[in-house]
Enzyme design. Structure first.
Site, PDB file in Angstrom:
ATOM      1  N   TYR A 104     -14.571  10.007  -1.884  1.00 33.84           N
ATOM      2  CA  TYR A 104     -13.529   9.754  -2.883  1.00 33.84           C
ATOM      3  C   TYR A 104     -13.654  10.667  -4.097  1.00 33.84           C
ATOM      4  O   TYR A 104     -12.708  10.794  -4.880  1.00 33.84           O
ATOM      5  CB  TYR A 104     -13.540   8.281  -3.313  1.00 33.84           C
ATOM      6  CG  TYR A 104     -13.036   7.360  -2.219  1.00 33.84           C
ATOM      7  CD1 TYR A 104     -11.676   7.056  -2.118  1.00 33.84           C
ATOM      8  CD2 TYR A 104     -13.891   6.829  -1.270  1.00 33.84           C
ATOM      9  CE1 TYR A 104     -11.196   6.232  -1.111  1.00 33.84           C
ATOM     10  CE2 TYR A 104     -13.424   6.004  -0.252  1.00 33.84           C
ATOM     11  CZ  TYR A 104     -12.084   5.709  -0.177  1.00 33.84           C
ATOM     12  OH  TYR A 104     -11.603   4.894   0.830  1.00 33.84           O
ATOM     13  N   CYS A 132     -18.956  -2.154   0.395  1.00 35.35           N
ATOM     14  CA  CYS A 132     -18.172  -1.008   0.837  1.00 35.35           C
ATOM     15  C   CYS A 132     -18.956  -0.303   1.923  1.00 35.35           C
ATOM     16  O   CYS A 132     -20.187  -0.300   1.902  1.00 35.35           O
ATOM     17  CB  CYS A 132     -17.946  -0.062  -0.337  1.00 35.35           C
ATOM     18  SG  CYS A 132     -17.112   1.460   0.130  1.00 35.35           S
ATOM     19  N   HIS A 158     -16.585   3.606  -4.734  1.00 34.75           N
ATOM     20  CA  HIS A 158     -15.789   4.812  -4.487  1.00 34.75           C
ATOM     21  C   HIS A 158     -16.025   5.856  -5.580  1.00 34.75           C
ATOM     22  O   HIS A 158     -15.191   6.741  -5.791  1.00 34.75           O
ATOM     23  CB  HIS A 158     -14.297   4.483  -4.301  1.00 34.75           C
ATOM     24  CG  HIS A 158     -14.048   3.698  -3.038  1.00 34.75           C
ATOM     25  ND1 HIS A 158     -12.785   3.381  -2.580  1.00 34.75           N
ATOM     26  CD2 HIS A 158     -14.899   3.160  -2.128  1.00 34.75           C
ATOM     27  CE1 HIS A 158     -12.878   2.696  -1.453  1.00 34.75           C
ATOM     28  NE2 HIS A 158     -14.156   2.546  -1.161  1.00 34.75           N
ATOM     29  N   ARG A 190       0.834  -1.213   0.000  1.00 33.83           N
ATOM     30  CA  ARG A 190       0.000   0.000   0.000  1.00 33.83           C
ATOM     31  C   ARG A 190       0.867   1.260   0.000  1.00 33.83           C
ATOM     32  O   ARG A 190       0.566   2.238  -0.678  1.00 33.83           O
ATOM     33  CB  ARG A 190      -0.935  -0.008   1.222  1.00 33.83           C
ATOM     34  CG  ARG A 190      -1.809   1.225   1.316  1.00 33.83           C
ATOM     35  CD  ARG A 190      -2.806   1.131   2.458  1.00 33.83           C
ATOM     36  NE  ARG A 190      -3.640   2.314   2.564  1.00 33.83           N
ATOM     37  CZ  ARG A 190      -4.609   2.462   3.458  1.00 33.83           C
ATOM     38  NH1 ARG A 190      -4.863   1.489   4.321  1.00 33.83           N
ATOM     39  NH2 ARG A 190      -5.335   3.561   3.502  1.00 33.83           N
ATOM     40  N   ASN A 222     -10.440  -4.529  -1.382  1.00 34.11           N
ATOM     41  CA  ASN A 222     -10.404  -3.476  -2.396  1.00 34.11           C
ATOM     42  C   ASN A 222      -9.442  -3.800  -3.529  1.00 34.11           C
ATOM     43  O   ASN A 222      -8.539  -4.595  -3.347  1.00 34.11           O
ATOM     44  CB  ASN A 222      -9.974  -2.155  -1.729  1.00 34.11           C
ATOM     45  CG  ASN A 222     -11.155  -1.415  -1.160  1.00 34.11           C
ATOM     46  OD1 ASN A 222     -12.192  -1.314  -1.787  1.00 34.11           O
ATOM     47  ND2 ASN A 222     -10.975  -0.899   0.058  1.00 34.11           N
TER      48      ASN A 222
HETATM   49  P1  NAD Z   1      -4.396  -5.886   6.323  1.00 33.57           P
HETATM   50  O1  NAD Z   1      -3.187  -5.296   5.726  1.00 33.57           O
HETATM   51  O2  NAD Z   1      -4.522  -5.899   7.778  1.00 33.57           O
HETATM   52  O3  NAD Z   1      -4.620  -7.338   5.728  1.00 33.57           O
HETATM   53  C1  NAD Z   1      -5.531  -8.232   6.313  1.00 33.57           C
HETATM   54  C2  NAD Z   1      -4.935  -9.608   6.316  1.00 33.57           C
HETATM   55  O4  NAD Z   1      -4.885 -10.152   5.005  1.00 33.57           O
HETATM   56  C3  NAD Z   1      -3.502  -9.669   6.855  1.00 33.57           C
HETATM   57  O5  NAD Z   1      -3.492 -10.348   8.085  1.00 33.57           O
HETATM   58  C4  NAD Z   1      -2.751 -10.403   5.757  1.00 33.57           C
HETATM   59  O6  NAD Z   1      -1.786 -11.290   6.243  1.00 33.57           O
HETATM   60  C5  NAD Z   1      -3.870 -11.099   5.021  1.00 33.57           C
HETATM   61  N1  NAD Z   1      -3.556 -11.576   3.669  1.00 33.57           N
HETATM   62  C6  NAD Z   1      -2.760 -11.023   2.733  1.00 33.57           C
HETATM   63  N2  NAD Z   1      -2.750 -11.789   1.625  1.00 33.57           N
HETATM   64  C7  NAD Z   1      -3.581 -12.833   1.859  1.00 33.57           C
HETATM   65  C8  NAD Z   1      -4.001 -13.954   1.111  1.00 33.57           C
HETATM   66  N3  NAD Z   1      -3.555 -14.173  -0.130  1.00 33.57           N
HETATM   67  N4  NAD Z   1      -4.869 -14.821   1.678  1.00 33.57           N
HETATM   68  C9  NAD Z   1      -5.323 -14.632   2.931  1.00 33.57           C
HETATM   69  N5  NAD Z   1      -4.962 -13.594   3.698  1.00 33.57           N
HETATM   70  C10 NAD Z   1      -4.105 -12.696   3.170  1.00 33.57           C
HETATM   71  O7  NAD Z   1      -5.623  -5.115   5.654  1.00 33.57           O
HETATM   72  P2  NAD Z   1      -6.878  -4.366   6.266  1.00 33.57           P
HETATM   73  O8  NAD Z   1      -6.484  -2.989   6.552  1.00 33.57           O
HETATM   74  O9  NAD Z   1      -7.512  -5.164   7.305  1.00 33.57           O
HETATM   75  O10 NAD Z   1      -7.802  -4.358   4.978  1.00 33.57           O
HETATM   76  C11 NAD Z   1      -8.078  -5.577   4.318  1.00 33.57           C
HETATM   77  C12 NAD Z   1      -8.753  -5.330   2.994  1.00 33.57           C
HETATM   78  O11 NAD Z   1     -10.051  -4.832   3.185  1.00 33.57           O
HETATM   79  C13 NAD Z   1      -8.047  -4.325   2.102  1.00 33.57           C
HETATM   80  O12 NAD Z   1      -8.137  -4.759   0.761  1.00 33.57           O
HETATM   81  C14 NAD Z   1      -8.829  -3.066   2.314  1.00 33.57           C
HETATM   82  O13 NAD Z   1      -8.738  -2.194   1.227  1.00 33.57           O
HETATM   83  C15 NAD Z   1     -10.208  -3.628   2.454  1.00 33.57           C
HETATM   84  N6  NAD Z   1     -11.203  -2.800   3.141  1.00 33.57           N
HETATM   85  C16 NAD Z   1     -12.342  -2.585   2.452  1.00 33.57           C
HETATM   86  C17 NAD Z   1     -13.371  -1.865   3.006  1.00 33.57           C
HETATM   87  C18 NAD Z   1     -14.550  -1.608   2.139  1.00 33.57           C
HETATM   88  O14 NAD Z   1     -15.298  -0.704   2.407  1.00 33.57           O
HETATM   89  N7  NAD Z   1     -14.729  -2.376   1.065  1.00 33.57           N
HETATM   90  C19 NAD Z   1     -13.265  -1.371   4.314  1.00 33.57           C
HETATM   91  C20 NAD Z   1     -12.093  -1.644   5.017  1.00 33.57           C
HETATM   92  C21 NAD Z   1     -11.076  -2.364   4.417  1.00 33.57           C
HETATM   93  C1  G6P Z   2     -13.139   3.210   3.826  1.00 34.55           C
HETATM   94  C2  G6P Z   2     -13.358   2.583   2.485  1.00 34.55           C
HETATM   95  C3  G6P Z   2     -12.555   1.343   2.369  1.00 34.55           C
HETATM   96  C4  G6P Z   2     -11.098   1.606   2.652  1.00 34.55           C
HETATM   97  C5  G6P Z   2     -10.954   2.259   3.996  1.00 34.55           C
HETATM   98  C6  G6P Z   2      -9.524   2.666   4.249  1.00 34.55           C
HETATM   99  O1  G6P Z   2     -13.684   2.385   4.806  1.00 34.55           O
HETATM  100  O2  G6P Z   2     -14.684   2.270   2.226  1.00 34.55           O
HETATM  101  O3  G6P Z   2     -12.752   0.784   1.108  1.00 34.55           O
HETATM  102  O4  G6P Z   2     -10.380   0.404   2.644  1.00 34.55           O
HETATM  103  O5  G6P Z   2     -11.758   3.389   4.074  1.00 34.55           O
HETATM  104  O6  G6P Z   2      -9.350   2.853   5.600  1.00 34.55           O
HETATM  105  P1  G6P Z   2      -7.889   2.887   6.223  1.00 34.55           P
HETATM  106  O7  G6P Z   2      -8.103   3.098   7.678  1.00 34.55           O
HETATM  107  O8  G6P Z   2      -7.246   1.568   5.882  1.00 34.55           O
HETATM  108  O9  G6P Z   2      -7.191   4.019   5.538  1.00 34.55           O
HETATM  109 MN    MN Z   3     -14.791   1.094   0.349  1.00 38.41          MN
END
Ligand code: NAD
Ligand code: G6P
Ligand code: MN
Ligand code: MN
Length: 433
Positions: free
Chosen positions: A253, A169, A199, A93, A147
């Site tokens: 966004y 999301c 987004h 990231r 994402n």
């Molecule tokens: P993070 O960096 O904490 O990752 C979560 C976990 O995924 C980690 O423990 C990592 O080891 C694991 N991981 C990595 N590759 C993997 C694989 N191939 N198989 C299984 N596990 C794997 O990330 P986070 O901050 O918790 O966010 C996770 C995801 O969720 C991101 O893609 C983020 O953008 C997304 N997110 C989306 C929303 C939304 O609104 N859609 C909201 C929050 C986070």
């Molecule tokens: C919002 C969006 C997610 C994104 C997150 C990032 O929740 O909907 O898609 O992953 O913000 O939050 P962070 O705390 O990782 O910057």
């Molecule tokens: Mn989102």
């Protein structure tokens, strides 16, 4: 009872999800929650998984928490699969955010070059997961939070036969809650028509007890940044004449598109001062995991709200509950357009208000996008389709095309420079190239 497999279980958001399942146990009896991670996430999985176990025990619900690095074991006969993983973790990231900035381009994990590369890294993994689901739990719903969820939903719908996917999301629910707060009413009394892409979604109509209050909401609550923005996006008011002329509620966004210059300046300054968002999140995460380790902690700590997980679990749990209980309520999700939004092809993934039943989301018929936003949404849709194709094929020229047609880049030689540097920086997570 329900079996859920959560891929990326080591995420700091997991307690959010667990809290949601605990709260709704009566309507959504999750008997088994399998948290799956990979070797690099083993320690996080351990810490967050043990907290989940304490939370469940304290709440007194009969939910088994399983921690595993064996994805196939977790998927076997699951009813729902949720995904929240990050390929390459926060290190990747950081590159997504930093490299474009060097070229004077927005550095953001779901928009511009960063969003493209997050998609390129994630598509092979999500397609692999879909294959496993088809084999091990073909009746399960895949609820994808990972994402860029819009592009991943597009890739699954376009390049596989799997249809039980919903991209999710928390931005629309965030907007909904903020508008209800602004109006001083319960969220249930408010209905919002959401349409667009992930987004890149707009609230085009707001009803309060069935009465149209869109223009009031647009001028009173859509303008001030504080009421609409999220933790990860700098709050700045919209120009009042602009927002009234737009006549719709943009999402946070959209600042990258309608306030590009000032957002770039903000990013450059922040990158020097506190680091990019990845660096800020890294510190936040370290302190969160320190808290999670405390053996006396058995609830979701309030500090988690510093991440942008607000309503994350509400969005996930209410979707899963409506799929499971065949509720037929309306929720904004990423799903196949099927005519809901005119001027976006039927077979594209869109983010749209949809009726949720056991057969999945059925988008409401929205008509067309307002003319002022139609072109931008179509352009981003084109970008997403080309990005998805590049992610599947690993074709260099297709990736270059995606980079170049993204409105935040918009220049062929610049696109190539950014592409080349990012392909090199991320190569260990791009097996298809
Ligand atoms: P993070 O960096 O904490 O990752 C979560 C976990 O995924 C980690 O423990 C990592 O080891 C694991 N991981 C990595 N590759 C993997 C694989 N191939 N198989 C299984 N596990 C794997 O990330 P986070 O901050 O918790 O966010 C996770 C995801 O969720 C991101 O893609 C983020 O953008 C997304 N997110 C989306 C929303 C939304 O609104 N859609 C909201 C929050 C986070
Ligand atoms: C919002 C969006 C997610 C994104 C997150 C990032 O929740 O909907 O898609 O992953 O913000 O939050 P962070 O705390 O990782 O910057
Ligand atoms: Mn989102
Ligand atoms: Mn994290």
């Amino acid at each position: 009872g329900i079996k859920i497999a959560t891929i990326g279980g080591g995420s700091s958001y997991t307690p959010e999800l667990v809290e949601g399942f605990i709260k709704r146990y009566d309507e959504l009896p999750v008997r088994e929650l399998w948290l799956v991670d990979i070797e690099e996430g083993r320690e996080k999985l351990e810490i967050v998984g043990n907290l989940a176990k304490r939370m469940v025990e304290k709440a007194g619900v009969p939910m088994e928490i399983h921690l595993t690095l064996d994805r196939r074991a977790a998927l076997k006969d699951a009813d729902f699969v949720t995904t929240q993983f990050r390929v390459g973790l926060l290190e990747a990231r950081m590159k997504d955010e930093r490299i474009p900035l060097k070229y004077g381009v927005i550095g953001q994990e779901t928009n511009g070059p960063g969003g493209l590369f997050k998609a390129l890294r994630t598509i092979p993994v999500i397609l692999d997961i879909v294959k496993d689901i088809e084999e091990l739990c073909p009746n399960a719903w895949l609820v994808n939070f990972t994402n860029p969820t819009g592009i991943l939903t597009e890739a699954i719908l376009r390049y596989t036969d799997f249809r039980k996917v919903v991209g999710l999301c928390n931005v629309p629910i965030h907007i909904h809650m903020n508008i209800a707060k602004g109006l001083g009413v319960e969220a249930e009394r408010v209905h919002i028509d959401f349409m667009g892409l992930n987004h890149m979604v707009y609230g085009t109509k707001v009803l309060l007890d069935g009465e149209d209050v869109t223009s009031r909401v647009v001028s009173e609550f859509a303008r001030p940044a504080e009421s609409m923005t999220m933790q990860n996006i700098k709050a700045m008011d919209w120009n009042p004449d602009f927002i009234e002329a737009l006549g719709a509620i943009p999402c946070p966004y959209h600042r990258y598109y309608y306030q590009t210059k000032v957002m770039l300046e903000e990013e450059l300054e922040a990158a020097k001062k506190d680091g990019t968002r990845a660096e800020v999140v890294k510190k936040l995460e370290e302190s969160l995991f320190e808290l999670y380790k405390d053996p006396n902690l058995n609830i979701k700590p309030p500090q988690l709200e510093k991440r942008d997980g607000a309503y994350y679990s509400d969005a996930a749990c209410r979707l899963i509950s409506s799929l499971y209980n065949n509720k037929g309520d309306i929720q904004p999700v990423n799903t196949m357009n099927n005519g809901a939004i005119a001027s976006i092809p039927d077979d594209c993934a869109v983010e749209v208000s949809a009726v949720i039943t056991k057969d999945g989301p059925k988008p409401l018929t929205m008509g067309d996008l307002p003319v002022a936003v139609r072109g931008l949404v179509q352009q981003i849709k084109s970008f997403e389709r080309v990005a998805a194709e590049a992610g599947v094929t690993g074709d260099y020229k297709t990736a270059l095309l995606a980079m170049c047609i993204n409105p935040l880049v918009g220049s062929d030689n610049l696109a190539k420079q950014i592409l080349d540097e990012m392909l090199e920086a991320h190569k260990e997570h791009l097996p298809q190239f």
